[in-house]
Design a protein around this motif. Structure first.
Motif, PDB file in Angstrom:
ATOM      1  N   ASP A  16      41.076  40.853  43.398  1.00  0.00           N
ATOM      2  CA  ASP A  16      41.804  40.054  42.403  1.00  0.00           C
ATOM      3  C   ASP A  16      43.241  40.549  42.240  1.00  0.00           C
ATOM      4  O   ASP A  16      44.168  39.743  42.119  1.00  0.00           O
ATOM      5  CB  ASP A  16      41.089  40.094  41.050  1.00  0.00           C
ATOM      6  CG  ASP A  16      39.756  39.346  41.070  1.00  0.00           C
ATOM      7  OD1 ASP A  16      39.550  38.519  41.990  1.00  0.00           O
ATOM      8  OD2 ASP A  16      38.928  39.609  40.170  1.00  0.00           O
ATOM      9  N   GLU A  17      43.449  41.868  42.283  1.00  0.00           N
ATOM     10  CA  GLU A  17      44.813  42.420  42.188  1.00  0.00           C
ATOM     11  C   GLU A  17      45.659  41.988  43.376  1.00  0.00           C
ATOM     12  O   GLU A  17      46.828  41.629  43.221  1.00  0.00           O
ATOM     13  CB  GLU A  17      44.765  43.944  42.115  1.00  0.00           C
ATOM     14  CG  GLU A  17      44.328  44.486  40.772  1.00  0.00           C
ATOM     15  CD  GLU A  17      44.397  46.006  40.715  1.00  0.00           C
ATOM     16  OE1 GLU A  17      45.472  46.558  41.079  1.00  0.00           O
ATOM     17  OE2 GLU A  17      43.392  46.622  40.321  1.00  0.00           O
ATOM     18  N   ILE A  18      45.055  42.023  44.577  1.00  0.00           N
ATOM     19  CA  ILE A  18      45.784  41.595  45.790  1.00  0.00           C
ATOM     20  C   ILE A  18      46.130  40.115  45.669  1.00  0.00           C
ATOM     21  O   ILE A  18      47.257  39.704  45.978  1.00  0.00           O
ATOM     22  CB  ILE A  18      44.937  41.865  47.057  1.00  0.00           C
ATOM     23  CG1 ILE A  18      44.744  43.363  47.256  1.00  0.00           C
ATOM     24  CG2 ILE A  18      45.586  41.237  48.283  1.00  0.00           C
ATOM     25  CD1 ILE A  18      43.711  43.725  48.321  1.00  0.00           C
ATOM     26  N   ASP A  19      45.182  39.334  45.211  1.00  0.00           N
ATOM     27  CA  ASP A  19      45.391  37.900  45.054  1.00  0.00           C
ATOM     28  C   ASP A  19      46.520  37.617  44.063  1.00  0.00           C
ATOM     29  O   ASP A  19      47.404  36.790  44.328  1.00  0.00           O
ATOM     30  CB  ASP A  19      44.078  37.266  44.576  1.00  0.00           C
ATOM     31  CG  ASP A  19      43.986  35.796  44.904  1.00  0.00           C
ATOM     32  OD1 ASP A  19      44.573  35.366  45.914  1.00  0.00           O
ATOM     33  OD2 ASP A  19      43.335  35.062  44.122  1.00  0.00           O
ATOM     34  N   GLU A  20      46.519  38.313  42.917  1.00  0.00           N
ATOM     35  CA  GLU A  20      47.562  38.124  41.899  1.00  0.00           C
ATOM     36  C   GLU A  20      48.937  38.548  42.421  1.00  0.00           C
ATOM     37  O   GLU A  20      49.937  37.871  42.194  1.00  0.00           O
ATOM     38  CB  GLU A  20      47.217  38.918  40.640  1.00  0.00           C
ATOM     39  CG  GLU A  20      46.072  38.356  39.851  1.00  0.00           C
ATOM     40  CD  GLU A  20      45.655  39.258  38.702  1.00  0.00           C
ATOM     41  OE1 GLU A  20      46.443  40.149  38.308  1.00  0.00           O
ATOM     42  OE2 GLU A  20      44.530  39.079  38.202  1.00  0.00           O
ATOM     43  N   LEU A  21      48.982  39.677  43.136  1.00  0.00           N
ATOM     44  CA  LEU A  21      50.251  40.149  43.686  1.00  0.00           C
ATOM     45  C   LEU A  21      50.795  39.172  44.722  1.00  0.00           C
ATOM     46  O   LEU A  21      51.994  38.880  44.741  1.00  0.00           O
ATOM     47  CB  LEU A  21      50.081  41.541  44.301  1.00  0.00           C
ATOM     48  CG  LEU A  21      51.341  42.198  44.855  1.00  0.00           C
ATOM     49  CD1 LEU A  21      52.382  42.384  43.753  1.00  0.00           C
ATOM     50  CD2 LEU A  21      51.011  43.535  45.498  1.00  0.00           C
ATOM     51  N   ALA A  23      50.269  35.980  44.844  1.00  0.00           N
ATOM     52  CA  ALA A  23      50.755  34.788  44.145  1.00  0.00           C
ATOM     53  C   ALA A  23      52.089  35.062  43.456  1.00  0.00           C
ATOM     54  O   ALA A  23      53.007  34.234  43.499  1.00  0.00           O
ATOM     55  CB  ALA A  23      49.705  34.333  43.125  1.00  0.00           C
ATOM     56  N   ARG A  24      52.188  36.227  42.830  1.00  0.00           N
ATOM     57  CA  ARG A  24      53.422  36.586  42.117  1.00  0.00           C
ATOM     58  C   ARG A  24      54.603  36.706  43.067  1.00  0.00           C
ATOM     59  O   ARG A  24      55.700  36.250  42.770  1.00  0.00           O
ATOM     60  CB  ARG A  24      53.195  37.906  41.376  1.00  0.00           C
ATOM     61  CG  ARG A  24      53.849  37.989  40.056  1.00  0.00           C
ATOM     62  CD  ARG A  24      53.581  39.230  39.231  1.00  0.00           C
ATOM     63  NE  ARG A  24      53.269  40.434  39.959  1.00  0.00           N
ATOM     64  CZ  ARG A  24      52.112  41.088  39.901  1.00  0.00           C
ATOM     65  NH1 ARG A  24      51.145  40.634  39.139  1.00  0.00           N
ATOM     66  NH2 ARG A  24      51.902  42.191  40.581  1.00  0.00           N
ATOM     67  N   LYS A  29      48.380  37.235  51.501  1.00  0.00           N
ATOM     68  CA  LYS A  29      47.611  38.451  51.222  1.00  0.00           C
ATOM     69  C   LYS A  29      47.629  39.386  52.429  1.00  0.00           C
ATOM     70  O   LYS A  29      47.646  40.607  52.272  1.00  0.00           O
ATOM     71  CB  LYS A  29      46.168  38.093  50.855  1.00  0.00           C
ATOM     72  CG  LYS A  29      46.034  37.468  49.499  1.00  0.00           C
ATOM     73  CD  LYS A  29      44.583  37.159  49.187  1.00  0.00           C
ATOM     74  CE  LYS A  29      44.466  35.660  49.182  1.00  0.00           C
ATOM     75  NZ  LYS A  29      43.154  35.157  48.923  1.00  0.00           N
ATOM     76  N   THR A  30      47.662  38.813  53.615  1.00  0.00           N
ATOM     77  CA  THR A  30      47.703  39.628  54.837  1.00  0.00           C
ATOM     78  C   THR A  30      48.908  40.553  54.835  1.00  0.00           C
ATOM     79  O   THR A  30      48.813  41.728  55.216  1.00  0.00           O
ATOM     80  CB  THR A  30      47.741  38.711  56.085  1.00  0.00           C
ATOM     81  OG1 THR A  30      46.587  37.878  56.067  1.00  0.00           O
ATOM     82  CG2 THR A  30      47.799  39.501  57.358  1.00  0.00           C
ATOM     83  N   GLN A  31      50.037  40.051  54.385  1.00  0.00           N
ATOM     84  CA  GLN A  31      51.265  40.865  54.361  1.00  0.00           C
ATOM     85  C   GLN A  31      51.105  42.047  53.399  1.00  0.00           C
ATOM     86  O   GLN A  31      51.530  43.166  53.703  1.00  0.00           O
ATOM     87  CB  GLN A  31      52.448  39.996  53.954  1.00  0.00           C
ATOM     88  CG  GLN A  31      53.782  40.696  54.036  1.00  0.00           C
ATOM     89  CD  GLN A  31      54.941  39.763  53.706  1.00  0.00           C
ATOM     90  OE1 GLN A  31      54.774  38.547  53.624  1.00  0.00           O
ATOM     91  NE2 GLN A  31      56.101  40.348  53.509  1.00  0.00           N
ATOM     92  N   ILE A  32      50.501  41.818  52.258  1.00  0.00           N
ATOM     93  CA  ILE A  32      50.291  42.901  51.285  1.00  0.00           C
ATOM     94  C   ILE A  32      49.340  43.946  51.847  1.00  0.00           C
ATOM     95  O   ILE A  32      49.589  45.156  51.757  1.00  0.00           O
ATOM     96  CB  ILE A  32      49.754  42.323  49.953  1.00  0.00           C
ATOM     97  CG1 ILE A  32      50.853  41.473  49.306  1.00  0.00           C
ATOM     98  CG2 ILE A  32      49.301  43.440  49.020  1.00  0.00           C
ATOM     99  CD1 ILE A  32      50.402  40.671  48.127  1.00  0.00           C
TER     100      ILE A  32
END
Length: 145
Positions: A16-21, A23-24, A29-32
Motif C-alpha cells: 500500500d505504501e508503494i502504491d501511494e508513493l 500515485a503521489r 511502481k516498478t520504478q520505485i
C-alpha cells in the motif's frame, strides 16, 4: 535496457505504501521498486551509512570533550573556593552560632534564587569565562595549575 520479470510477495502494508508513493509521484511502481533495490544493493550505501555514523560519532566526541572540560572547570573552581573558605574562615564562637546559622540560611535562599534566575536566562559562569578569555585562547583551563 532489457528487463527481467520478478515476482515477489511483500507485506500488504508495504504494498500500500508503494502504491501511494507511485500515485503521489506519478511514476510506475516498478520504478520505485527498482530504485529501492538499487539503493539496497549499492556498495556505496554501506559506505554512506558508515560516513554518516562517523560524522555523528565525531560530533558526539566533541560534545563529550566540551562537557569534560566544563566539568573540570567546575570541579577546580569549587575546590579552590572550598580551600580558600576553609583557610580564611575562623570558627564561630558558641554565642553567635544561632545568629550565623539564620544568616546563612537567608543567604543560601538568595543564592538559590540567583542561581535559578541565571539558569533560566541561560547565563552561566562557564559562558562568561569563555567570553572573557584573551583572544586566541580557546581553553579556559590554560594557565590553571
Amino acid at each position: 535496457m532489457k528487463k527481467a520479470k520478478i515476482t515477489a510477495y511483500v507485506d500488504a502494508a508495504l504494498f500500500d505504501e508503494i502504491d501511494e508513493l507511485a500515485a503521489r509521484r506519478r511514476v510506475p511502481k516498478t520504478q520505485i521498486i527498482e530504485a529501492a533495490l538499487a539503493s539496497f544493493l549499492s556498495p556505496d550505501s554501506a559506505e554512506q551509512s558508515e560516513a554518516a555514523i562517523v560524522r555523528r560519532l565525531d560530533r558526539l566526541s566533541r560534545s563529550l570533550e566540551r562537557l569534560e572540560r566544563d566539568q573540570e572547570i567546575t570541579t577546580e573552581a569549587l575546590a579552590l573556593f572550598v580551600r580558600f573558605w576553609l583557610t580564611t574562615t575562623p570558627p564561630l564562637p558558641d554565642d553567635t552560632y544561632l545568629a550565623a546559622k539564620a544568616k546563612g540560611k537567608e543567604r543560601y535562599g538568595g543564592f538559590v534564587k540567583t542561581l535559578s534566575r541565571r539558569l533560566a536566562k541561560g547565563s552561566t559562569l562557564t559562558k562568561e569565562l569563555v567570553q572573557d578569555l584573551p583572544a586566541g585562547q580557546t581553553d579556559p583551563t590554560d594557565g590553571i595549575h
